[in-house]
Design a protein around this motif. Structure first.
Motif, PDB file in Angstrom:
ATOM      1  N   VAL A 201     -12.101 -76.930 -20.179  1.00 25.09           N
ATOM      2  CA  VAL A 201     -11.470 -78.262 -20.119  1.00 25.09           C
ATOM      3  C   VAL A 201     -10.109 -78.312 -20.809  1.00 25.09           C
ATOM      4  CG1 VAL A 201     -13.627 -79.543 -19.831  1.00 25.09           C
ATOM      5  CG2 VAL A 201     -12.664 -79.295 -22.111  1.00 25.09           C
ATOM      6  N   TYR A 202      -9.859 -77.414 -21.761  1.00 21.50           N
ATOM      7  CA  TYR A 202      -8.553 -77.435 -22.421  1.00 21.50           C
ATOM      8  C   TYR A 202      -7.572 -76.441 -21.780  1.00 21.50           C
ATOM      9  CZ  TYR A 202     -10.836 -80.460 -25.745  1.00 21.50           C
ATOM     10  OH  TYR A 202     -11.517 -81.513 -26.294  1.00 21.50           O
ATOM     11  N   SER A 203      -7.952 -75.906 -20.591  1.00 20.80           N
ATOM     12  CA  SER A 203      -7.059 -75.009 -19.861  1.00 20.80           C
ATOM     13  C   SER A 203      -6.327 -75.784 -18.773  1.00 20.80           C
ATOM     14  CB  SER A 203      -7.866 -73.914 -19.155  1.00 20.80           C
ATOM     15  OG  SER A 203      -8.232 -72.918 -20.065  1.00 20.80           O
ATOM     16  N   VAL A 240      -4.192 -75.463 -24.091  1.00 21.54           N
ATOM     17  CA  VAL A 240      -3.247 -76.224 -24.931  1.00 21.54           C
ATOM     18  C   VAL A 240      -3.112 -75.667 -26.342  1.00 21.54           C
ATOM     19  CG1 VAL A 240      -3.484 -78.387 -23.669  1.00 21.54           C
ATOM     20  CG2 VAL A 240      -5.070 -77.881 -25.527  1.00 21.54           C
ATOM     21  N   GLY A 241      -4.112 -74.934 -26.812  1.00 16.38           N
ATOM     22  CA  GLY A 241      -4.059 -74.411 -28.178  1.00 16.38           C
ATOM     23  C   GLY A 241      -4.308 -75.512 -29.203  1.00 16.38           C
ATOM     24  N   ILE A 242      -4.400 -75.097 -30.471  1.00 14.57           N
ATOM     25  CA  ILE A 242      -4.740 -76.049 -31.540  1.00 14.57           C
ATOM     26  C   ILE A 242      -3.698 -75.927 -32.647  1.00 14.57           C
ATOM     27  CG2 ILE A 242      -6.531 -76.680 -33.233  1.00 14.57           C
ATOM     28  CD1 ILE A 242      -8.473 -75.118 -31.231  1.00 14.57           C
ATOM     29  N   ARG A 249     -10.365 -78.208 -39.460  1.00 11.21           N
ATOM     30  CA  ARG A 249     -11.223 -79.374 -39.306  1.00 11.21           C
ATOM     31  C   ARG A 249     -11.981 -79.466 -37.985  1.00 11.21           C
ATOM     32  NH1 ARG A 249      -9.133 -84.802 -41.357  1.00 11.21           N
ATOM     33  NH2 ARG A 249     -11.395 -85.010 -41.364  1.00 11.21           N
ATOM     34  N   ILE A 250     -11.624 -78.631 -37.014  1.00 10.86           N
ATOM     35  CA  ILE A 250     -12.230 -78.809 -35.680  1.00 10.86           C
ATOM     36  C   ILE A 250     -13.743 -78.609 -35.646  1.00 10.86           C
ATOM     37  CG2 ILE A 250     -10.164 -78.411 -34.246  1.00 10.86           C
ATOM     38  CD1 ILE A 250     -11.068 -75.497 -34.043  1.00 10.86           C
ATOM     39  N   PHE A 251     -14.294 -77.955 -36.692  1.00  6.84           N
ATOM     40  CA  PHE A 251     -15.751 -77.737 -36.699  1.00  6.84           C
ATOM     41  C   PHE A 251     -16.505 -78.927 -37.295  1.00  6.84           C
ATOM     42  CE2 PHE A 251     -13.859 -73.554 -36.456  1.00  6.84           C
ATOM     43  CZ  PHE A 251     -14.560 -73.007 -35.388  1.00  6.84           C
ATOM     44  N   PHE A 254     -17.442 -84.829 -34.820  1.00  8.55           N
ATOM     45  CA  PHE A 254     -16.595 -85.877 -34.237  1.00  8.55           C
ATOM     46  C   PHE A 254     -15.103 -85.662 -34.428  1.00  8.55           C
ATOM     47  CE2 PHE A 254     -20.585 -88.395 -34.973  1.00  8.55           C
ATOM     48  CZ  PHE A 254     -20.899 -88.533 -33.638  1.00  8.55           C
ATOM     49  N   TYR A 255     -14.703 -84.512 -35.010  1.00  9.18           N
ATOM     50  CA  TYR A 255     -13.262 -84.310 -35.186  1.00  9.18           C
ATOM     51  C   TYR A 255     -12.650 -83.856 -33.868  1.00  9.18           C
ATOM     52  CZ  TYR A 255      -8.774 -83.169 -37.130  1.00  9.18           C
ATOM     53  OH  TYR A 255      -7.434 -83.158 -37.389  1.00  9.18           O
ATOM     54  N   ARG A 256     -11.564 -84.520 -33.488  1.00 13.82           N
ATOM     55  CA  ARG A 256     -10.843 -84.115 -32.279  1.00 13.82           C
ATOM     56  C   ARG A 256      -9.371 -84.072 -32.592  1.00 13.82           C
ATOM     57  NH1 ARG A 256     -14.003 -88.752 -30.586  1.00 13.82           N
ATOM     58  NH2 ARG A 256     -15.798 -88.014 -29.410  1.00 13.82           N
ATOM     59  N   GLY A 295      -2.668 -70.978 -26.350  1.00 20.08           N
ATOM     60  CA  GLY A 295      -4.076 -70.742 -26.038  1.00 20.08           C
ATOM     61  C   GLY A 295      -4.889 -70.454 -27.296  1.00 20.08           C
ATOM     62  N   SER A 296      -6.185 -70.297 -27.088  1.00 22.68           N
ATOM     63  CA  SER A 296      -7.102 -70.098 -28.215  1.00 22.68           C
ATOM     64  C   SER A 296      -8.093 -68.993 -27.913  1.00 22.68           C
ATOM     65  CB  SER A 296      -7.931 -71.367 -28.468  1.00 22.68           C
ATOM     66  OG  SER A 296      -7.137 -72.513 -28.394  1.00 22.68           O
ATOM     67  N   THR A 297      -8.538 -68.340 -28.985  1.00 21.13           N
ATOM     68  CA  THR A 297      -9.664 -67.412 -28.853  1.00 21.13           C
ATOM     69  C   THR A 297     -10.722 -67.838 -29.866  1.00 21.13           C
ATOM     70  OG1 THR A 297      -8.189 -65.620 -28.261  1.00 21.13           O
ATOM     71  CG2 THR A 297     -10.403 -64.996 -28.968  1.00 21.13           C
TER      72      THR A 297
HETATM   73  P1  ADP Z   1     -14.964 -81.937 -27.890  1.00 17.11           P
HETATM   74  O1  ADP Z   1     -16.267 -82.384 -27.359  1.00 17.11           O
HETATM   75  O2  ADP Z   1     -14.003 -83.039 -28.178  1.00 17.11           O
HETATM   76  O3  ADP Z   1     -14.378 -80.791 -27.140  1.00 17.11           O
HETATM   77  P2  ADP Z   1     -15.516 -80.002 -29.978  1.00 17.11           P
HETATM   78  O4  ADP Z   1     -16.265 -80.139 -31.260  1.00 17.11           O
HETATM   79  O5  ADP Z   1     -16.067 -79.029 -28.990  1.00 17.11           O
HETATM   80  O6  ADP Z   1     -15.388 -81.435 -29.361  1.00 17.11           O
HETATM   81  O7  ADP Z   1     -14.025 -79.605 -30.305  1.00 17.11           O
HETATM   82  C1  ADP Z   1     -13.318 -80.340 -31.288  1.00 17.11           C
HETATM   83  C2  ADP Z   1     -11.838 -80.383 -30.941  1.00 17.11           C
HETATM   84  O8  ADP Z   1     -11.267 -79.074 -31.048  1.00 17.11           O
HETATM   85  C3  ADP Z   1     -11.548 -80.827 -29.517  1.00 17.11           C
HETATM   86  O9  ADP Z   1     -11.492 -82.228 -29.426  1.00 17.11           O
HETATM   87  C4  ADP Z   1     -10.217 -80.181 -29.243  1.00 17.11           C
HETATM   88  O10 ADP Z   1      -9.193 -81.000 -29.762  1.00 17.11           O
HETATM   89  C5  ADP Z   1     -10.266 -78.905 -30.052  1.00 17.11           C
HETATM   90  N1  ADP Z   1     -10.616 -77.713 -29.223  1.00 17.11           N
HETATM   91  C6  ADP Z   1     -11.827 -77.117 -29.150  1.00 17.11           C
HETATM   92  N2  ADP Z   1     -11.797 -76.040 -28.329  1.00 17.11           N
HETATM   93  C7  ADP Z   1     -10.533 -75.958 -27.872  1.00 17.11           C
HETATM   94  C8  ADP Z   1      -9.855 -75.048 -26.996  1.00 17.11           C
HETATM   95  N3  ADP Z   1     -10.478 -74.005 -26.422  1.00 17.11           N
HETATM   96  N4  ADP Z   1      -8.532 -75.277 -26.774  1.00 17.11           N
HETATM   97  C9  ADP Z   1      -7.900 -76.320 -27.352  1.00 17.11           C
HETATM   98  N5  ADP Z   1      -8.481 -77.212 -28.181  1.00 17.11           N
HETATM   99  C10 ADP Z   1      -9.778 -77.036 -28.439  1.00 17.11           C
END
Ligand code: ADP
Length: 306
Positions: A201-203, A240-242, A249-251, A254-256, A295-297
């Protein structure tokens, strides 16, 4: 341990509570020491006597920091869940109200579709919450050997339709050896699936996601213990990358990075916390390397069964 400054504050408070206890019979006070580390102590004093006259006063000091921290987390979590559900529920109410008075069938149809998609969203949040609570509470009850290639292939099959819809290609580089880990197959598949779902979805349309499995040789960690060998399941996207500031904080639940975009992608913000819990339940970890715009890995590293 608290700092010297903290010790002095605690000692001062104990003296005061003892004095108050001596004159009132009992006394209690909770103090916050802002550290670091931050600590919360409860001091209780009461007079001890032999039935006729007071002999002295005794103070009990309890470190309630951990209990406080857990209470805070629980409170935040409940506030977050309520907030997350409130938005779609509010929308549902409004849409239903509008639909009630709508005479134009085409408009009514569109409203019904939106009701459906908001209901779907509520459902997804609840399903993810149930998954998270199950995974948190059950730990890793299953300890069966898990062939890593098979579970990765299974997760890839589950994401294929969504990848096609997003015009994203999936490339699986199969490993030469049959690596095996140990744990709960269902939990591991849902973690890999969540990582694949994000990668898709983020591609951008036309992007590709590469999935690979490698062996990581044993290494010494910071404490000098030998860790590994590990199986590393890596999922690389060109999305899109992060931004670096969000990586930590992404882990969190509810953090987005971009809440507006997450609404479009249908994300609940719970996927990565589920992945992290699954990794912990298996004695492994999840690591990320990402560059904004490139991008992300994401890699799930699991102990290898030897
Ligand atoms: P979501 O259900 O919003 O994807 P996640 O917990 O899976 O929630 O991810 C948290 C946030 O991390 C996402 O809202 C997004 O902003 C970022 N993120 C996660 N995976 C990717 C990725 N592969 N590429 C870009 N952003 C990502």
């Amino acid at each position: 341990m608290v700092s010297r400054y903290g010790d002095a504050i605690a000692a001062q408070a104990v003296t005061e509570v003892l004095a108050e206890g001596w004159s009132n019979g009992v006394a209690e006070r909770t103090i916050d020491i802002y550290g670091p580390p931050r600590r919360t102590l409860t001091i209780r004093a009461s007079v001890i006597d032999d039935g006729r006259r007071p002999l002295g006063v005794i103070a009990f000091i309890e470190d309630v920091s951990e209990r406080r921290r857990l209470e805070d987390i629980r409170r935040d979590f409940i506030a977050n869940v309520s907030h997350e559900l409130k938005t779609p529920m509010g929308a549902l109410g409004l849409l239903a109200e509008t639909l009630q008075f709508e005479r134009d069938p085409a408009v009514a149809n569109r409203l019904a579709e939106r009701i459906n998609s908001e209901a779907f969203r509520v459902n997804r949040i609840i399903e993810d919450l149930l998954d998270l609570s199950r995974i948190e509470s059950e730990g890793s009850p299953m300890r069966e050997p898990v062939p890593v290639s098979l579970i990765v292939a299974d997760a890839i099959e589950r994401i294929r339709t969504s990848a096609e819809q997003h015009a994203v290609t999936l490339e699986f580089i199969e490993p030469e050896a049959n690596y095996v880990s140990v744990g709960d197959r269902r939990q591991l598949i849902s973690a890999i699936h969540a990582l694949l779902e994000n990668a898709v979805v983020y591609s951008p349309a036309g992007g590709s996601v590469v999935i690979s499995i490698d062996r990581v040789e044993p290494t010494a960690n910071d404490e000098g213990d030998v860790v590994g060998p590990l199986v590393r399941i890596a999922i690389r996207d060109q999305g899109v990358g992060i931004p670096a500031k969000d990586l930590e904080r992404i882990f969190e639940r509810f953090y987005r990075v971009d809440p507006g975009r997450a609404r479009e992608t249908g994300g609940t913000g719970l996927g990565l916390s589920i992945v992290r819990h699954v990794a912990q339940n298996h004695g492994g970890s999840v690591v990320v390397d990402s560059r904004e715009g490139e991008g992300s890995t994401f890699a799930l590293e699991l102990p290898m069964n030897q």
